[in-house]
Design a protein around this motif. Structure first.
Motif, PDB file in Angstrom:
ATOM      1  N   TRP A   7       0.830  -1.192   0.000  1.00 44.40           N
ATOM      2  CA  TRP A   7       0.000   0.000   0.000  1.00 44.40           C
ATOM      3  C   TRP A   7       0.864   1.241   0.000  1.00 44.40           C
ATOM      4  CZ3 TRP A   7      -0.998   2.651   4.963  1.00 44.40           C
ATOM      5  CH2 TRP A   7      -0.351   2.053   6.066  1.00 44.40           C
ATOM      6  N   ARG A   8       0.249   2.333  -0.472  1.00 44.30           N
ATOM      7  CA  ARG A   8       0.950   3.606  -0.602  1.00 44.30           C
ATOM      8  C   ARG A   8       0.552   4.527   0.548  1.00 44.30           C
ATOM      9  NH1 ARG A   8       3.508   5.251  -4.880  1.00 44.30           N
ATOM     10  NH2 ARG A   8       2.411   3.786  -6.232  1.00 44.30           N
ATOM     11  N   LEU A   9       1.561   5.060   1.229  1.00 42.54           N
ATOM     12  CA  LEU A   9       1.329   6.011   2.310  1.00 42.54           C
ATOM     13  C   LEU A   9       1.014   7.391   1.745  1.00 42.54           C
ATOM     14  CD1 LEU A   9       4.339   4.940   4.546  1.00 42.54           C
ATOM     15  CD2 LEU A   9       1.937   4.443   4.967  1.00 42.54           C
ATOM     16  N   ARG A  10       0.571   8.296   2.610  1.00 40.99           N
ATOM     17  CA  ARG A  10       0.270   9.664   2.170  1.00 40.99           C
ATOM     18  C   ARG A  10       1.502  10.341   1.594  1.00 40.99           C
ATOM     19  NH1 ARG A  10      -2.806  12.250   7.294  1.00 40.99           N
ATOM     20  NH2 ARG A  10      -4.211  10.537   7.703  1.00 40.99           N
ATOM     21  N   SER A  11       2.683   9.965   2.105  1.00 39.03           N
ATOM     22  CA  SER A  11       3.931  10.568   1.635  1.00 39.03           C
ATOM     23  C   SER A  11       4.324  10.085   0.241  1.00 39.03           C
ATOM     24  CB  SER A  11       5.055  10.252   2.623  1.00 39.03           C
ATOM     25  OG  SER A  11       5.269   8.852   2.690  1.00 39.03           O
ATOM     26  N   GLY A  12       3.599   9.083  -0.293  1.00 39.30           N
ATOM     27  CA  GLY A  12       3.904   8.544  -1.612  1.00 39.30           C
ATOM     28  C   GLY A  12       4.780   7.304  -1.572  1.00 39.30           C
ATOM     29  N   VAL A  13       5.295   6.962  -0.411  1.00 38.98           N
ATOM     30  CA  VAL A  13       6.158   5.789  -0.252  1.00 38.98           C
ATOM     31  C   VAL A  13       5.288   4.534  -0.191  1.00 38.98           C
ATOM     32  CG1 VAL A  13       7.760   4.642   1.330  1.00 38.98           C
ATOM     33  CG2 VAL A  13       7.925   7.100   0.937  1.00 38.98           C
ATOM     34  N   GLU A  14       5.719   3.483  -0.889  1.00 33.85           N
ATOM     35  CA  GLU A  14       5.006   2.209  -0.821  1.00 33.85           C
ATOM     36  C   GLU A  14       5.670   1.318   0.209  1.00 33.85           C
ATOM     37  OE1 GLU A  14       4.797   0.448  -4.740  1.00 33.85           O
ATOM     38  OE2 GLU A  14       2.688   1.015  -4.849  1.00 33.85           O
ATOM     39  N   ILE A  15       4.836   0.637   1.001  1.00 27.91           N
ATOM     40  CA  ILE A  15       5.349  -0.336   1.959  1.00 27.91           C
ATOM     41  C   ILE A  15       4.569  -1.636   1.814  1.00 27.91           C
ATOM     42  CG2 ILE A  15       6.106   1.418   3.615  1.00 27.91           C
ATOM     43  CD1 ILE A  15       3.741   0.716   5.376  1.00 27.91           C
ATOM     44  N   ASP A  16       5.206  -2.717   2.231  1.00 28.95           N
ATOM     45  CA  ASP A  16       4.559  -4.022   2.319  1.00 28.95           C
ATOM     46  C   ASP A  16       4.338  -4.314   3.788  1.00 28.95           C
ATOM     47  OD1 ASP A  16       4.408  -4.703  -0.370  1.00 28.95           O
ATOM     48  OD2 ASP A  16       6.385  -5.642  -0.394  1.00 28.95           O
ATOM     49  N   THR A  17       3.111  -4.654   4.145  1.00 29.32           N
ATOM     50  CA  THR A  17       2.779  -5.047   5.503  1.00 29.32           C
ATOM     51  C   THR A  17       2.535  -6.546   5.491  1.00 29.32           C
ATOM     52  OG1 THR A  17       1.870  -2.885   6.053  1.00 29.32           O
ATOM     53  CG2 THR A  17       1.113  -4.737   7.375  1.00 29.32           C
ATOM     54  N   GLY A  18       3.255  -7.254   6.351  1.00 25.32           N
ATOM     55  CA  GLY A  18       3.189  -8.707   6.363  1.00 25.32           C
ATOM     56  C   GLY A  18       2.368  -9.261   7.508  1.00 25.32           C
ATOM     57  N   PHE A  19       1.625 -10.328   7.211  1.00 24.90           N
ATOM     58  CA  PHE A  19       0.763 -10.979   8.192  1.00 24.90           C
ATOM     59  C   PHE A  19       0.845 -12.487   7.962  1.00 24.90           C
ATOM     60  CE2 PHE A  19      -3.374 -12.660   9.548  1.00 24.90           C
ATOM     61  CZ  PHE A  19      -3.469 -12.137  10.827  1.00 24.90           C
ATOM     62  N   ARG A  20       1.135 -13.230   9.019  1.00 25.87           N
ATOM     63  CA  ARG A  20       1.156 -14.698   8.936  1.00 25.87           C
ATOM     64  C   ARG A  20      -0.049 -15.227   9.691  1.00 25.87           C
ATOM     65  NH1 ARG A  20       5.403 -17.315  12.245  1.00 25.87           N
ATOM     66  NH2 ARG A  20       3.649 -17.720  13.598  1.00 25.87           N
ATOM     67  N   ALA A  21      -1.009 -15.767   8.962  1.00 30.07           N
ATOM     68  CA  ALA A  21      -2.251 -16.264   9.568  1.00 30.07           C
ATOM     69  C   ALA A  21      -1.996 -17.563  10.321  1.00 30.07           C
ATOM     70  CB  ALA A  21      -3.307 -16.486   8.493  1.00 30.07           C
ATOM     71  N   ASP A  22      -2.791 -17.785  11.365  1.00 29.33           N
ATOM     72  CA  ASP A  22      -2.717 -19.048  12.096  1.00 29.33           C
ATOM     73  C   ASP A  22      -3.119 -20.203  11.194  1.00 29.33           C
ATOM     74  OD1 ASP A  22      -1.896 -17.682  14.349  1.00 29.33           O
ATOM     75  OD2 ASP A  22      -3.898 -17.652  15.268  1.00 29.33           O
ATOM     76  N   ASP A  23      -4.106 -19.954  10.308  1.00 28.35           N
ATOM     77  CA  ASP A  23      -4.589 -20.957   9.364  1.00 28.35           C
ATOM     78  C   ASP A  23      -4.326 -20.448   7.948  1.00 28.35           C
ATOM     79  OD1 ASP A  23      -5.845 -22.933   7.942  1.00 28.35           O
ATOM     80  OD2 ASP A  23      -7.861 -22.520   8.708  1.00 28.35           O
ATOM     81  N   ARG A  24      -3.381 -21.047   7.250  1.00 27.30           N
ATOM     82  CA  ARG A  24      -2.998 -20.584   5.915  1.00 27.30           C
ATOM     83  C   ARG A  24      -4.138 -20.719   4.899  1.00 27.30           C
ATOM     84  NH1 ARG A  24       0.730 -20.720   8.948  1.00 27.30           N
ATOM     85  NH2 ARG A  24       2.927 -20.485   8.782  1.00 27.30           N
ATOM     86  N   ALA A  25      -5.140 -21.542   5.192  1.00 22.87           N
ATOM     87  CA  ALA A  25      -6.288 -21.683   4.284  1.00 22.87           C
ATOM     88  C   ALA A  25      -7.072 -20.373   4.184  1.00 22.87           C
ATOM     89  CB  ALA A  25      -7.198 -22.812   4.752  1.00 22.87           C
ATOM     90  N   ASP A  26      -6.953 -19.496   5.176  1.00 23.14           N
ATOM     91  CA  ASP A  26      -7.635 -18.203   5.151  1.00 23.14           C
ATOM     92  C   ASP A  26      -7.108 -17.284   4.052  1.00 23.14           C
ATOM     93  OD1 ASP A  26      -9.220 -18.940   7.277  1.00 23.14           O
ATOM     94  OD2 ASP A  26      -7.971 -17.940   8.779  1.00 23.14           O
ATOM     95  N   TYR A  27      -5.910 -17.551   3.537  1.00 30.25           N
ATOM     96  CA  TYR A  27      -5.336 -16.697   2.497  1.00 30.25           C
ATOM     97  C   TYR A  27      -6.190 -16.700   1.233  1.00 30.25           C
ATOM     98  CZ  TYR A  27      -1.043 -16.422   5.274  1.00 30.25           C
ATOM     99  OH  TYR A  27      -0.137 -16.200   6.256  1.00 30.25           O
ATOM    100  N   ASP A  28      -6.863 -17.818   0.960  1.00 29.46           N
ATOM    101  CA  ASP A  28      -7.697 -17.891  -0.240  1.00 29.46           C
ATOM    102  C   ASP A  28      -8.772 -16.804  -0.232  1.00 29.46           C
ATOM    103  OD1 ASP A  28      -6.216 -20.046  -1.144  1.00 29.46           O
ATOM    104  OD2 ASP A  28      -7.583 -21.530  -0.285  1.00 29.46           O
ATOM    105  N   LYS A  29      -9.373 -16.556   0.934  1.00 29.71           N
ATOM    106  CA  LYS A  29     -10.406 -15.491   1.045  1.00 29.71           C
ATOM    107  C   LYS A  29      -9.797 -14.117   0.754  1.00 29.71           C
ATOM    108  CE  LYS A  29     -12.172 -17.954   4.965  1.00 29.71           C
ATOM    109  NZ  LYS A  29     -12.431 -17.859   6.390  1.00 29.71           N
ATOM    110  N   TRP A  30      -8.587 -13.901   1.272  1.00 23.13           N
ATOM    111  CA  TRP A  30      -7.936 -12.603   1.092  1.00 23.13           C
ATOM    112  C   TRP A  30      -7.524 -12.381  -0.364  1.00 23.13           C
ATOM    113  CZ3 TRP A  30      -7.741  -8.596   4.298  1.00 23.13           C
ATOM    114  CH2 TRP A  30      -8.115  -8.818   5.615  1.00 23.13           C
ATOM    115  N   LEU A  31      -7.035 -13.414  -0.992  1.00 25.13           N
ATOM    116  CA  LEU A  31      -6.608 -13.280  -2.388  1.00 25.13           C
ATOM    117  C   LEU A  31      -7.812 -13.153  -3.311  1.00 25.13           C
ATOM    118  CD1 LEU A  31      -3.711 -15.876  -2.327  1.00 25.13           C
ATOM    119  CD2 LEU A  31      -3.539 -13.370  -2.243  1.00 25.13           C
TER     120      LEU A  31
END
Length: 165
Positions: free
Chosen positions: A138-162
């Motif tokens: 995502w892009r911050l107000r300053s214009g810089v892009e960052i990646d925010t990482g999250f490791r789910a307890d259940d990797r099957a939940d990634y399908d909903k997010w994608l």
């Protein structure tokens, strides 16, 4: 143990303890310097919204891995409490993504700031043997892009997010 050996051992222990203290102090100074350098680059985070609609993707429990400056998966953001891992809950709303961290402030990622949601093998110094980290770019107000990482307890939940991306 004779007196000479005891004194030598105590001196050696004191030297090792002093060396450890110097290394830890240097690490803390480096972290603070990094945070100062990034403060202008990062700027302020988006404020939390007053209201949000119904959740598109329900709450997903897991671990906030950290945030990194794009394009370097290992260039951890040190500003504020963004650099510290925390247990967290990630929820997607029509207006954006809420990352509620235990022991730290929440992070709000507005929908218009999100540029990509994908899985990664590594982010913010956390490396896995499979695509086990959900990375939100995502892009911050300053214009810089960052990646925010999250490791789910259940990797099957990634399908909903994608799918919601």
């Amino acid at each position: 143990m004779n007196t000479g050996t005891l004194v030598g051992s105590l001196i050696m222990a004191a030297v090792v303890a002093l060396l450890i203290a110097v290394v830890i102090s240097a690490m803390i100074r480096g972290w603070r310097r990094r945070a100062e350098q990034q403060a202008e680059l990062i700027g302020s985070l988006p404020p939390l919204p007053d209201t949000v609609g119904a959740a598109i993707v329900p709450a997903t429990r897991g671990l906030y891995v950290g945030s990194t400056l794009v394009p370097n998966w290992n260039d951890r953001v040190a500003v504020g409490d963004l650099g510290f891992r925390n247990k967290a809950v990630l929820t997607r709303y029509p207006e954006g993504i809420m990352l509620q961290r235990i022991g730290a402030g929440p992070i709000w990622i507005p929908q218009e700031s999100i540029t990509a949601i994908r899985t990664e093998r590594g982010l913010a110094g956390k490396a896995l043997t499979h695509d086990g980290i959900l990375a939100i770019r995502w892009r911050l107000r300053s214009g810089v892009e960052i990646d925010t990482g999250f490791r789910a307890d259940d990797r099957a939940d990634y399908d909903k997010w994608l799918a919601a991306a």
